[in-house]
Design a protein around this motif. Structure first.
Motif, mmCIF file in Angstrom:
data_model
loop_
_atom_site.group_PDB
_atom_site.id
_atom_site.type_symbol
_atom_site.label_atom_id
_atom_site.label_comp_id
_atom_site.label_asym_id
_atom_site.label_seq_id
_atom_site.Cartn_x
_atom_site.Cartn_y
_atom_site.Cartn_z
ATOM 1 N N ASP A 225 -7.400 18.291 2.820
ATOM 2 C CA ASP A 225 -6.147 19.012 3.054
ATOM 3 C C ASP A 225 -5.053 18.036 3.495
ATOM 4 O OD1 ASP A 225 -4.153 20.816 3.616
ATOM 5 O OD2 ASP A 225 -5.494 22.268 4.562
ATOM 6 N N VAL A 226 -4.453 17.386 2.535
ATOM 7 C CA VAL A 226 -3.404 16.398 2.794
ATOM 8 C C VAL A 226 -2.165 17.059 3.387
ATOM 9 C CG1 VAL A 226 -1.848 14.729 1.709
ATOM 10 C CG2 VAL A 226 -4.250 14.840 1.014
ATOM 11 N N ASN A 227 -1.856 18.253 2.931
ATOM 12 C CA ASN A 227 -0.680 18.956 3.452
ATOM 13 C C ASN A 227 -0.787 19.182 4.955
ATOM 14 O OD1 ASN A 227 0.647 19.192 0.973
ATOM 15 N ND2 ASN A 227 -0.457 21.063 0.444
ATOM 16 N N VAL B 276 -8.768 9.199 1.075
ATOM 17 C CA VAL B 276 -8.337 10.190 0.077
ATOM 18 C C VAL B 276 -7.910 9.541 -1.237
ATOM 19 C CG1 VAL B 276 -7.604 11.768 1.904
ATOM 20 C CG2 VAL B 276 -5.914 10.236 0.863
ATOM 21 N N ALA B 277 -7.690 8.226 -1.231
ATOM 22 C CA ALA B 277 -7.195 7.536 -2.430
ATOM 23 C C ALA B 277 -8.081 7.711 -3.665
ATOM 24 C CB ALA B 277 -7.000 6.049 -2.123
ATOM 25 N N LEU C 14 -5.600 14.154 -6.488
ATOM 26 C CA LEU C 14 -4.507 14.044 -5.524
ATOM 27 C C LEU C 14 -3.224 13.649 -6.246
ATOM 28 C CD1 LEU C 14 -3.623 14.081 -2.541
ATOM 29 C CD2 LEU C 14 -4.242 11.652 -2.430
ATOM 30 N N LYS C 15 -2.205 14.478 -6.118
ATOM 31 C CA LYS C 15 -0.937 14.222 -6.799
ATOM 32 C C LYS C 15 -0.248 12.988 -6.218
ATOM 33 C CE LYS C 15 -0.065 19.084 -7.931
ATOM 34 N NZ LYS C 15 0.873 20.223 -7.761
ATOM 35 N N SER C 16 0.475 12.300 -7.081
ATOM 36 C CA SER C 16 1.174 11.086 -6.646
ATOM 37 C C SER C 16 2.214 11.396 -5.576
ATOM 38 C CB SER C 16 1.841 10.405 -7.843
ATOM 39 O OG SER C 16 2.767 11.287 -8.472
ATOM 40 N N SER C 17 2.801 12.589 -5.637
ATOM 41 C CA SER C 17 3.812 12.966 -4.639
ATOM 42 C C SER C 17 3.195 13.075 -3.248
ATOM 43 C CB SER C 17 4.470 14.292 -5.026
ATOM 44 O OG SER C 17 3.508 15.332 -5.110
ATOM 45 N N LYS C 18 1.962 13.578 -3.185
ATOM 46 C CA LYS C 18 1.279 13.700 -1.902
ATOM 47 C C LYS C 18 0.852 12.327 -1.384
ATOM 48 C CE LYS C 18 1.628 18.136 -1.817
ATOM 49 N NZ LYS C 18 2.605 18.762 -0.884
ATOM 50 N N PHE C 19 0.369 11.494 -2.295
ATOM 51 C CA PHE C 19 -0.037 10.146 -1.890
ATOM 52 C C PHE C 19 1.176 9.373 -1.370
ATOM 53 C CE2 PHE C 19 -0.966 5.662 -2.605
ATOM 54 C CZ PHE C 19 -2.229 5.553 -2.040
ATOM 55 N N VAL D 111 2.068 7.683 2.418
ATOM 56 C CA VAL D 111 2.421 6.268 2.564
ATOM 57 C C VAL D 111 3.756 6.100 3.286
ATOM 58 C CG1 VAL D 111 3.061 4.178 1.288
ATOM 59 C CG2 VAL D 111 1.086 5.545 0.555
ATOM 60 N N MET D 112 4.693 6.993 3.027
ATOM 61 C CA MET D 112 6.064 6.795 3.493
ATOM 62 C C MET D 112 6.436 7.582 4.748
ATOM 63 S SD MET D 112 7.897 6.896 -0.267
ATOM 64 C CE MET D 112 9.524 6.559 0.408
#
Length: 311
Positions: free
Chosen positions: A228-230, A266-267, A272-277, A281-282
């Motif tokens: 659950d990245v969100n 999670v990488a 996993l969408k690039s937007s979430k990754f 990172v940012m």
């Protein structure tokens, strides 16, 4: 509704009338009698509340706890762990400390039989009297666990909401981060209110520097990606919102190291969408990291997975 109950072995009597007639004598009631009264009143809250009896009983009970805590102060002001009691038997000093903590929490089991509404009133009264927040938070965690053994799904939701609301009123330093993650697990499977969920996430986020990688590896139920990245992003935003970027650099650097480990975990997830990754990172400022090696390693893993996915 008749309110006949046996008190102090004197036989059957009208408890409400007895309490009204002897309201000034509540301080002389035995602890067990106060518990009997409270358990009885929680089944007829309107009558008890309108008469003022419930508040008087709670006030007397909290007064007993306050006096007991003054006689036997808590041996530690550190937040309790997820069990509500920190127990160690390594040295005589820790044994003595644990005995002191046990004496300060002897009432946990007795009061765990009360309804969530009464617990809310109880905790508010304890906080207003300046009761030790460490002990109060320990009781709330204990209460949540003890109630879950026999509660229905609706009852569990009610317990969780009361516990979270009351924890949110306490000094954050009195609450164990580990215990908050213990509350989070059932919350993920409960339909609690959005405001309560936000409060819990805010409390966890404010202590994110105390979390572990295992705490953050929360499965993403019902979604295509593994974790659950969100949710973790919301923790990070809460950490920054609660002053994480303005406080000592030590918590910020701890969080950065933790998140770099999380990103590495999670990488490999090809869903996993690039937007979430990119968001992971940012989300933290550049100044949070002394080294970017772990993050670069995670980015290599993610990009390699993306290339394999395209093939």
């Amino acid at each position: 509704m008749e309110m006949n109950i046996s008190v102090s072995g004197t036989g059957s009597c009208n408890l409400l009338q007895k309490t009204k007639d002897s309201i000034d004598e509540l301080s002389f009631w035995a602890w067990s009698d106060l518990l009997v009264a409270l358990k009885h009143y929680q089944d007829s809250p309107r009558t008890a509340t309108s008469s003022g009896v419930l508040e008087k009983c709670l006030d007397s009970l909290v007064g007993r706890l306050a006096m007991a805590s003054e006689v036997t102060p808590c041996a530690s002001t550190s937040p309790p762990d997820s069990s509500g009691l920190r127990i160690s038997f390594n040295t005589r000093s820790t044994q003595s400390s644990n005995k002191g903590l046990f004496r300060a929490t002897w009432w946990f089991e007795d009061l765990s039989a009360l309804s969530p509404n009464l617990i809310e009133m109880l905790v508010k009264s304890m906080v207003s009297r300046g009761y030790n927040h460490v002990i109060v938070s320990g009781f709330l965690f204990y209460y949540q666990k003890s109630k879950f053994y026999t509660a229905s799904s609706d009852e569990k939701r009610e317990v969780l909401e009361i516990v979270i609301d009351m924890l949110y009123t306490l000094d954050p330093s009195s609450i164990s981060c580990k215990s908050l993650f213990g509350v989070l697990r059932p919350v993920l499977h409960s339909n609690i209110s959005k405001s309560c969920r936000n409060k819990l996430e805010s409390m966890i986020g404010s202590q994110l520097d105390q979390a572990t990688i295992d705490n953050l590896l929360i499965p993403s139920y019902g979604r295509s990606y593994l974790y659950d990245v969100n949710l973790v992003l919301r923790f990070l935003k809460a950490f920054l919102r609660e002053g994480g970027s303005e406080s000592s650099p030590i918590p910020m650097k701890k969080v950065a190291s933790l998140i770099d480990l999380y990103i590495t975990e999670v990488a490999p997830d090809r869903c996993l969408k690039s937007s979430k990754f990119s968001a992971l990172v940012m989300v933290l400022p550049d100044s949070a990291r002394d080294s970017w090696d772990e993050l670069y390693h995670a980015m290599d893993i993610y990009l390699e997975g993306c290339l394999k996915k395209k093939k």
